[in-house]
Design an enzyme around this catalytic site. Structure first.
Site, PDB file in Angstrom:
ATOM      1  N   THR A 138       0.797  -1.232   0.000  1.00 20.07           N
ATOM      2  CA  THR A 138       0.000   0.000   0.000  1.00 20.07           C
ATOM      3  C   THR A 138       0.833   1.287   0.000  1.00 20.07           C
ATOM      4  O   THR A 138       0.271   2.378   0.102  1.00 20.07           O
ATOM      5  CB  THR A 138      -0.905   0.000   1.239  1.00 20.07           C
ATOM      6  OG1 THR A 138      -0.097  -0.234   2.415  1.00 20.07           O
ATOM      7  CG2 THR A 138      -1.949  -1.104   1.150  1.00 20.07           C
ATOM      8  N   GLU A 139       2.125   1.172  -0.138  1.00 20.82           N
ATOM      9  CA  GLU A 139       3.000   2.339   0.052  1.00 20.82           C
ATOM     10  C   GLU A 139       2.683   3.501  -0.885  1.00 20.82           C
ATOM     11  O   GLU A 139       2.773   4.668  -0.480  1.00 20.82           O
ATOM     12  CB  GLU A 139       4.467   1.910  -0.127  1.00 20.82           C
ATOM     13  CG  GLU A 139       5.035   1.107   1.035  1.00 20.82           C
ATOM     14  CD  GLU A 139       4.746  -0.388   0.944  1.00 20.82           C
ATOM     15  OE1 GLU A 139       5.320  -1.149   1.735  1.00 20.82           O
ATOM     16  OE2 GLU A 139       3.930  -0.786   0.071  1.00 20.82           O
ATOM     17  N   VAL A 140       2.307   3.217  -2.148  1.00 22.89           N
ATOM     18  CA  VAL A 140       2.064   4.326  -3.081  1.00 22.89           C
ATOM     19  C   VAL A 140       0.894   5.197  -2.654  1.00 22.89           C
ATOM     20  O   VAL A 140       0.795   6.359  -3.057  1.00 22.89           O
ATOM     21  CB  VAL A 140       1.841   3.816  -4.529  1.00 22.89           C
ATOM     22  CG1 VAL A 140       3.123   3.229  -5.085  1.00 22.89           C
ATOM     23  CG2 VAL A 140       0.687   2.832  -4.608  1.00 22.89           C
ATOM     24  N   LYS A 141       0.003   4.659  -1.843  1.00 21.22           N
ATOM     25  CA  LYS A 141      -1.109   5.455  -1.333  1.00 21.22           C
ATOM     26  C   LYS A 141      -0.610   6.566  -0.408  1.00 21.22           C
ATOM     27  O   LYS A 141      -1.330   7.542  -0.154  1.00 21.22           O
ATOM     28  CB  LYS A 141      -2.090   4.568  -0.562  1.00 21.22           C
ATOM     29  CG  LYS A 141      -2.741   3.465  -1.386  1.00 21.22           C
ATOM     30  CD  LYS A 141      -3.648   4.003  -2.472  1.00 21.22           C
ATOM     31  CE  LYS A 141      -4.449   2.869  -3.120  1.00 21.22           C
ATOM     32  NZ  LYS A 141      -5.294   3.345  -4.245  1.00 21.22           N
ATOM     33  N   LEU A 142       0.627   6.412   0.076  1.00 19.88           N
ATOM     34  CA  LEU A 142       1.237   7.421   0.946  1.00 19.88           C
ATOM     35  C   LEU A 142       2.276   8.251   0.202  1.00 19.88           C
ATOM     36  O   LEU A 142       3.006   9.040   0.810  1.00 19.88           O
ATOM     37  CB  LEU A 142       1.895   6.744   2.159  1.00 19.88           C
ATOM     38  CG  LEU A 142       0.980   5.891   3.029  1.00 19.88           C
ATOM     39  CD1 LEU A 142       1.784   5.183   4.105  1.00 19.88           C
ATOM     40  CD2 LEU A 142      -0.119   6.745   3.656  1.00 19.88           C
TER      41      LEU A 142
END
Length: 279
Positions: A138-142
């Site tokens: 989920t890193e790209v959401k941040l």
């Protein structure tokens, strides 16, 4: 060794390693990273002595691991590039140490494995998840990316799945995680521990040195052309056949008895008795 954020329990040659920060869904911070890195060094020493053969990794509470701790992330906002590099290298070394353990690492996953939690699933040799578990890179959401865990995740799920899941940051169910190779067994919550125990027993039935050799062989062979792999694989099997453990395993099979790593009572007297019966 005493830990603040980990609980370790031993049952014979099996260690149960529990992430113990349920109040923050077992999220990572610099202390957890340091403790897991230190634990791997101790585990490697115990494995070398033959005291430790299997590790089961789990998380306390309702969630396996939700990734990075918000409080820790808020600190990194003010880090310099060099400080962030130091932090990322520490996490990278932790994942590498877990990935390269010479013993099987079995992941027991409930709730969610997100971000670095999905990275932990990627470094486990075997992963058992409850049906309701949710996964996500989920890193790209941040506005960041799953860089540190990418070598381990790519080795598990491949480029195609990574292109979809790294780029979207979408969460996905345990059934999808199994389809792409991140998870190996998906079971109802009530059967989670029984399925983990089944895998543990299978692993204890195999030669510990053979398991370590097999773990080493996989990355050495993967991606190599056949001509290069042939010499590696031939040397590997030849070494195992003449090893003490290999000889014991082959003799146990031919003599229709359990090998000594399964049944310590299967000693030289058993071999002698078998030969006398055959003569």
């Amino acid at each position: 060794m005493d830990y603040q954020h980990l609980i370790t329990t031993r049952n014979g040659a099996v260690e149960y390693l529990n992430l113990n920060r349920p109040e923050v869904r077992n999220a990572f911070n610099e202390e957890v990273i340091a403790e897991l890195t230190a634990w791997t060094a101790v585990a490697r020493e115990q494995a070398a002595r033959g005291d430790l053969r299997v590790v089961v990794l789990s998380g306390a509470g309702k969630t396996f691991c939700a990734g990075a701790d918000i409080a820790w992330m808020s600190k990194t906002v003010h880090y310099t590039k060099d400080e962030n590099l130091r932090d990322a290298m520490a996490m990278s070394r932790m994942f590498a140490a877990l990935d390269q353990l010479p013993i099987p690492l079995v992941g027991r996953i409930q709730g969610a494995a997100l971000g670095g939690g999905a990275g932990l699933a990627a470094v486990c040799d075997i992963v058992v998840a409850e049906e309701q578990a949710i996964f996500g890179f989920t890193e790209v959401k941040l506005g960041i990316l799953p860089a540190v865990i990418s070598p381990f995740a790519l080795a598990k799920i491949g480029r195609s799945a990574a292109r979809e899941l790294f780029l979207t940051g979408a969460r996905f169910p345990a059934a999808r995680a199994r389809e792409i190779g991140l998870v190996h067994a998906v079971v109802p919550t009530a059967e989670l521990d029984a399925e983990v125990a089944r895998y543990v027993q299978e692993l204890l039935g195999a030669g510990p040195e053979a398991i370590a050799a097999a773990k080493t062989l996989i990355p050495h062979v993967w991606g190599q052309p056949l001509d290069a792999a042939m010499s590696v694989t031939a040397a590997a099997i030849a070494a195992r056949r003449v090893s003490k453990e290999g000889q014991e395993g082959l003799r146990a099979f031919l003599e229709k008895r359990k090998p000594r790593w399964v049944d310590p009572g299967s000693n030289t007297k058993d071999t002698k008795d078998t030969k006398e019966k055959q003569s």
